[in-house]
Design an enzyme around this catalytic site. Structure first.
Site, PDB file in Angstrom:
ATOM      1  CG  HIS A 235      -0.568  -0.442   2.489  1.00  0.00           C
ATOM      2  ND1 HIS A 235       0.622  -0.046   3.070  1.00  0.00           N
ATOM      3  CD2 HIS A 235      -1.174  -1.248   3.410  1.00  0.00           C
ATOM      4  CE1 HIS A 235       0.731  -0.584   4.265  1.00  0.00           C
ATOM      5  NE2 HIS A 235      -0.348  -1.311   4.490  1.00  0.00           N
ATOM      6  CG  ASP A 309      -4.916  -2.509   3.872  1.00  0.00           C
ATOM      7  OD1 ASP A 309      -4.983  -3.541   4.558  1.00  0.00           O
ATOM      8  OD2 ASP A 309      -4.480  -1.431   4.315  1.00  0.00           O
TER       9      ASP A 309
END
Length: 444
Positions: A235, A309
């Site tokens: 991320h 995520d």
């Protein structure tokens, strides 16, 4: 053996979009061609729709065991297949954490009974579990997960000697959450002194700053280069970090790779006023300029993978003041549609979406016989109607937490069918009564 013939579809790969038929026999793709005439138990006309390989999401938090008031493997994997995600890799920061071989097996046992999608798990590293890491069978997990930031309490790995030992001791892909703990604590202390616990949410990307991300990412990359470890940075949220990654060689030859998540491509700090803590993530959603640079790096292949995520919390939890509102939000049901929306806005091709969400996760983690529409591969297939629309609302979200950061957004594509291991697992709002998920296998 049950046979299904899908006719007249637009098949999407990283190379092209082409019209073809697909014959499914049992769990696998038996034949791909134009005007197939093979006999089948079921013929489905897909004219006008696109078929994508099932999406492989390399980073989800399904909250089981220990946090099942927010989510569980059954509820979230069900939402995932409705969104075209047929395989997921779940993270180790559950309660108890997945930091022993015994706890890993417990999660595998849960998923075998309850998962609607194909599944695998990351094994968690800590400051004191190297012996357990060395016991892990690399064919049983997607890889190793290390938290190098304060997201997850006592899973923080902050001992430099231990970190170097871990990097030097395993051939598994080491996936890392990179935010510098010292920088974040210093920033948070400053804002708490000023505002107490009710810090305005727009300061979140200043507290969890570009500096915190870059410092941690650059150190992890430096250590990977020193030790020869296989590093995957989860991320990315800043433009500055994208310059740490390479696009001069193909993914299969990279030792250091990167991921970007849906929310960092979709939102910016301008959205905090409207969405508040509902878009509070770690790492934080940052500036529109950061978002533009993430897109640029995704398109030029410095960033290799798009993931979610997915990290649900209840609305009650999210609506707390800043310091007690947890970071994370649910995304698996809407991720593929969100990327197709970006395609319709001219930001990305369908081919590139498939490369980053299907092909590359399979390549990066060496997932066996998934992630591609190929003869002999498992028939994990997603049919999408690019001419239909729907608006995300609390009435149609499938997450156990009951909300979405995409509420109110109209998405101009709809997943109509999801095939999992050759079975029609989802069709226009209806799920198969049987679960068809399998444990992911790896070419290792």
């Amino acid at each position: 053996m049950h046979k299904i013939l899908l006719k007249n579809a637009q098949l999407v790969s990283e190379v092209e979009v082409k019209t073809a038929d697909i014959l499914i026999e049992g769990e696998r793709i038996a034949k791909i061609g134009v005007n197939l005439t093979e006999e089948a138990d079921e013929v489905i006309d897909i004219t006008g729709k696109h078929i994508f390989p099932g999406v492989i999401d390399d980073q989800v938090h399904f909250r089981e065991p220990g946090l099942t008031h927010k989510a569980n493997i059954g509820t979230e994997s069900r939402a995932a297949i409705a969104g075209g995600i047929t395989s997921f890799v779940e993270m180790p920061n559950t309660k108890p954490q997945t930091t022993t071989v015994e706890k890993l097996q417990e999660k595998l046992d849960i998923a075998k009974k309850t998962s609607f999608a194909n599944y695998s798990f990351m094994f968690g590293g800590t400051n004191d579990n190297l012996d357990e890491i060395l016991k892990v069978d690399p064919t049983q997990v997607a890889g190793l997960k290390l938290f190098l930031g304060s997201s997850t309490g006592n899973m923080l790995v902050d001992d430099a000697a231990v970190l170097e030992k871990i990097f030097s001791s395993t051939d598994m892909v080491i996936s890392v959450h990179c935010e510098d703990e010292g920088t974040i604590r210093k920033n948070l202390a400053e804002y708490k002194e000023k505002y107490g616990d009710d810090i305005p949410i727009e300061y979140h990307p200043i507290i969890r700053s570009e500096e915190a991300c870059y410092l941690s990412s650059s150190r992890a990359i430096e250590l990977a280069k020193k030790t020869g470890a296989r590093l995957h940075v989860f991320h990315l949220s800043t433009g500055k970090e994208t310059n740490l990654f390479d696009n001069s060689i193909p993914l299969e030859k990279k030792k250091i790779t990167a991921e970007v998540c849906i929310h960092h491509l979709w939102f910016s700090d301008e959205d905090y006023k409207r969405k508040g803590t509902h878009i509070k993530w770690n790492p934080a959603v940052k500036t529109a300029n950061d978002r533009d640079q993430l897109w640029e790096a995704l398109l030029d292949d410095r960033i290799d993978v798009i993931a979610t995520d997915h990290a649900p919390h209840t609305l009650e939890e999210k609506d707390n003041p800043y310091t007690s509102a947890p970071s994370g939000g649910p995304l698996v049901q809407h991720a593929l549609n969100a990327m197709i929306q970006a395609h319709k806005q001219g930001k990305i091709s369908l081919e590139k979406i498939v490369q980053k969400m299907c092909h590359n996760p399979a390549r990066l983690f060496q997932v066996k016989e998934r992630g591609f529409i190929k003869e002999g591969y498992y028939a994990d297939l997603v049919v999408v109607d690019l001419e239909k629309s729907y608006t995300v609302s609390r009435d149609n979200v499938l997450y156990k937490c009951g909300w979405s950061p995409f509420e109110g957004v109209t998405l101009d594509s709809v997943v109509t069918h999801t095939f999992l291991n050759g079975n029609l697992a989802y069709h226009e709002g209806t799920f198969s009564e049987k679960r068809h998920g399998k444990q992911l296998e790896f070419n290792r």
